[in-house]
Design an enzyme around this catalytic site. Sequence first.
Site, short mmCIF file in Angstrom:
data_model
loop_
_atom_site.label_atom_id
_atom_site.label_comp_id
_atom_site.label_asym_id
_atom_site.label_seq_id
_atom_site.Cartn_x
_atom_site.Cartn_y
_atom_site.Cartn_z
N TYR A 48 0.84 -1.19 0.00
CA TYR A 48 0.00 0.00 0.00
C TYR A 48 0.88 1.25 0.00
CZ TYR A 48 -3.58 -3.33 1.60
OH TYR A 48 -4.43 -4.41 1.72
N HIS A 106 0.60 -11.76 1.32
CA HIS A 106 -0.46 -10.97 0.68
C HIS A 106 -1.26 -11.76 -0.34
CE1 HIS A 106 -1.47 -6.47 -0.15
NE2 HIS A 106 -2.53 -7.22 -0.25
#
Length: 271
Positions: A48, A106
């Site tokens: 992010y 992830h």
Amino acid sequence: MAAGFTMPRLGQGTWGMGEDRTKRAAEADALRAGLDLGVNLIDTAEMYGEGGAEEVVGDAITGRRDEVFIVSKVYPHNASRRGVVAACERSLKRLRIETIDVYLLHWRGSVPLAETVAGFEALRAAGKIRRWGVSNLDVDDLEELGAALADCATDQVLFSLEHRGAEFDLLPFCAKRGMPVMAYSPVGQGGRMLRNPALTAVAARHGKSPAQIAIAWTLRQPGVVSIPKAAKLAHVRENAAAREIVLSAEDLAALDEAFPPPRRKRPLAML
């Protein structure tokens, strides 16, 4: 979950944060407001904002580490035995903390899961993480973990009214093992889901927003942790208030008609 390890049911997502330096102070303020309201889980990732979101989280939790449950995630290409250790060290530095509560893969890449788990266990032994977990993995992937599945803290997946595929087999699989599922993007993307007439009608009955109903729908399911993003103070307050909503059988039936539950196995969706 293991004894002494409890994951909050409602969290704050940070996808999209840390991408614009002019917004970072406001984003940190929003996260702090969530903490003030008792929304103590913050979910982030090295992906992010290429670390920017973790820096925002670091700003938000300064002086408040003991209040916060931190979840972060490692890129698949960094998830080798040594790579995951180095990636975690970088995340810890950006977050300005000593230990991540739950550290996730992830999504699945080319590195064997067993190698990633070995890295996770090294981090846990060193006190860099408390627990490890995965994200965007389906039942067959979880089964591949074998005996290590007993140490997997959670699976974070796309789960909302418009993406209900996980209900068919993933949620029951995880529930049987006492492993919570983290629902990301519970209010959908782009607002289309929130304009659905059935959802807006349920919201009107409760005097709440469609987003609050969508979050409450995820929270009414045992073993599901909901992590909506909120970069604005008004949304933070809305999300926190969703914890108090109790959906009726009538509400749930209307939502099932508008967003039918899966009747067969579907590929696990992801964003």
